[in-house]
Design an enzyme around this catalytic site. Structure first.
Site, PDB file in Angstrom:
ATOM      1  N   HIS A 119     -29.145 -21.205 -36.363  1.00  0.00           N
ATOM      2  CA  HIS A 119     -28.082 -21.428 -37.349  1.00  0.00           C
ATOM      3  C   HIS A 119     -26.713 -21.200 -36.698  1.00  0.00           C
ATOM      4  CE1 HIS A 119     -26.068 -20.543 -41.382  1.00  0.00           C
ATOM      5  NE2 HIS A 119     -25.233 -19.992 -40.505  1.00  0.00           N
ATOM      6  N   GLU A 120     -26.594 -20.076 -35.985  1.00  0.00           N
ATOM      7  CA  GLU A 120     -25.318 -19.766 -35.341  1.00  0.00           C
ATOM      8  C   GLU A 120     -24.983 -20.792 -34.265  1.00  0.00           C
ATOM      9  OE1 GLU A 120     -23.300 -17.790 -36.695  1.00  0.00           O
ATOM     10  OE2 GLU A 120     -24.867 -17.208 -38.086  1.00  0.00           O
TER      11      GLU A 120
ATOM     12  N   HIS B  40     -23.181 -23.728 -35.546  1.00  0.00           N
ATOM     13  CA  HIS B  40     -21.718 -23.546 -35.588  1.00  0.00           C
ATOM     14  C   HIS B  40     -21.115 -23.715 -34.190  1.00  0.00           C
ATOM     15  CE1 HIS B  40     -21.821 -22.108 -39.655  1.00  0.00           C
ATOM     16  NE2 HIS B  40     -22.517 -21.029 -39.369  1.00  0.00           N
TER      17      HIS B  40
ATOM     18  N   ASP C  75     -20.611 -18.818 -44.786  1.00  0.00           N
ATOM     19  CA  ASP C  75     -20.120 -20.154 -44.445  1.00  0.00           C
ATOM     20  C   ASP C  75     -19.488 -20.831 -45.657  1.00  0.00           C
ATOM     21  OD1 ASP C  75     -21.084 -19.845 -41.868  1.00  0.00           O
ATOM     22  OD2 ASP C  75     -23.072 -20.530 -42.466  1.00  0.00           O
TER      23      ASP C  75
END
Ligand code: ZN
Length: 361
Positions: A58-59, A62, A160
């Protein structure tokens, strides 16, 4: 962020795990062990490792989205309720921030969709209980990814969803105002979550606190940036301070500490060049561990950047925040130290600015 342990580096991004992540691990391990002994506890570890991987992916969603806009990520910190990718700076346009913010939850949605497909579109009831060892690992992982995507879209910093909200507001009312409004909405959401937590799941109380603090710190960071914007370093630096010679020992620093109200002592050589900064905390620690005759050169932080007196205060602030420095040196262009910028004196400047704003109103 000092409560986190670095575990590795991927493409220039340091990955850190927050200490609470390990508490979460213990809680899951204990819950599994109580239900099914050691085999279950082992399965719990496998599950958590996979969950850990999903949060990390997930990170990296980004990180790679930000990279498309030329923004690097110095580090990622993993917390039990998600991760925080600290971008070097914000993408320039609100639309770019929107893409970067959505890229993380999108990764979890893709993982969930793939797992659902692999499971033939069926997930047993009760898979939402992450501590329930009776449900197979992949089903639980699918549900957890769905949860991660939805949870991160809560419209509150540091989630987020808070960034998505700010990006939408910023495109209409500008960055600073957009952040303030988004932070206020985030705090209202945090209070709502806290109330729900009081009457239901206590985990929500913990999340509410996290969200509330995240909203204030984001608003604070933006306010800080707004106040320092366009200010020249020489208008904000400390110019009266005591320095230590490179030949000095801790006992000299102790005398300085007692005589002045300084907390950071620059070590300056005969040519007036900054060699490093000795902080009060480092001084006290070294005094206790190594004694008063220890040379200051061995205890000071040598990695203190120096910027020109006509440089931007924003730049000094960015350097301090990025590397958590106790100070930044200011020179006259010929290598002579003429001032210091510290987090404390930037804080004082903010108080003065706030008082001036209030008077104008
Ligand atoms: Zn995220």
């Amino acid at each position: 962020m000092s409560w986190s342990i670095p575990i590795g580096t991927v493409k220039g991004t340091v990955i850190r795990i927050h200490i609470t992540f390990f508490l979460f691990l213990l809680w899951i391990g204990a819950a599994y062990h109580a239900q099914g002994g050691w085999p279950a506890a082992l399965e719990g570890v496998v599950f958590l490792s996979l969950l850990f991987l999903c949060v990390l992916l997930h990170e990296f969603g980004h990180v790679f989205a930000a990279r498309r806009y030329g923004v690097r990520t110095p580090d990622i910190t993993l917390l039990p309720i998600g991760g925080v990718a600290r971008l070097e700076r914000l993408p320039e346009k609100p639309s770019q921030e929107l893409v970067v913010a959505l890229a993380g939850p999108a990764v979890n949605l893709v993982i969930a969709a793939l797992l659902y497909a692999a499971l033939g579109g069926f997930v047993p009831a009760g898979a939402a209980e992450v501590q329930n060892a009776g449900i197979d690992v992949l089903s639980r992982l699918a549900v957890v990814n769905l949860f991660l995507a939805l949870f991160n879209l809560i419209p509150a910093f540091p989630m987020d969803g808070g960034r998505v909200l700010r990006a939408v507001l910023a495109s209409r009312m500008g960055y600073v105002r957009g952040t303030q409004v988004a932070a206020s909405i985030g705090q209202a959401v945090a209070i709502g979550l806290g109330l729900l937590g009081l009457f239901g799941n206590p985990m929500l109380l913990f999340i509410a606190l996290f969200v509330y603090l995240g909203a204030s710190s984001e608003a604070h960071a933006v306010q800080m940036r707004e106040i320092t914007h366009g200010v020249v370093v020489s208008d904000a630096m400390v110019t009266r301070f005591e320095t230590l010679p490179p030949s000095g020992v801790l006992e000299d620093a102790v005398q300085c500490l007692i005589r002045t109200t300084q907390h950071e002592f620059p070590v300056v050589d005969g040519a007036g060049t900054l060699r490093g900064v000795l902080t009060r905390d480092d001084l006290i620690r070294a005094l206790r561990d190594r004694g008063p005759d220890t040379p200051v050169l061995e205890v000071m932080r040598p990695d203190i950047p120096v910027i020109h007196r006509h440089g931007k205060l924003e730049e000094a602030l960015r350097l301090m925040q990025e590397k958590s420095l106790p100070a930044v040196g200011v020179d006259d262009g010929n290598g002579r130290l003429v001032g210091l910028v510290t987090p404390e004196n930037v804080g004082e400047m903010m108080m003065v600015q706030a008082a001036r704003h209030a008077l104008r109103r």
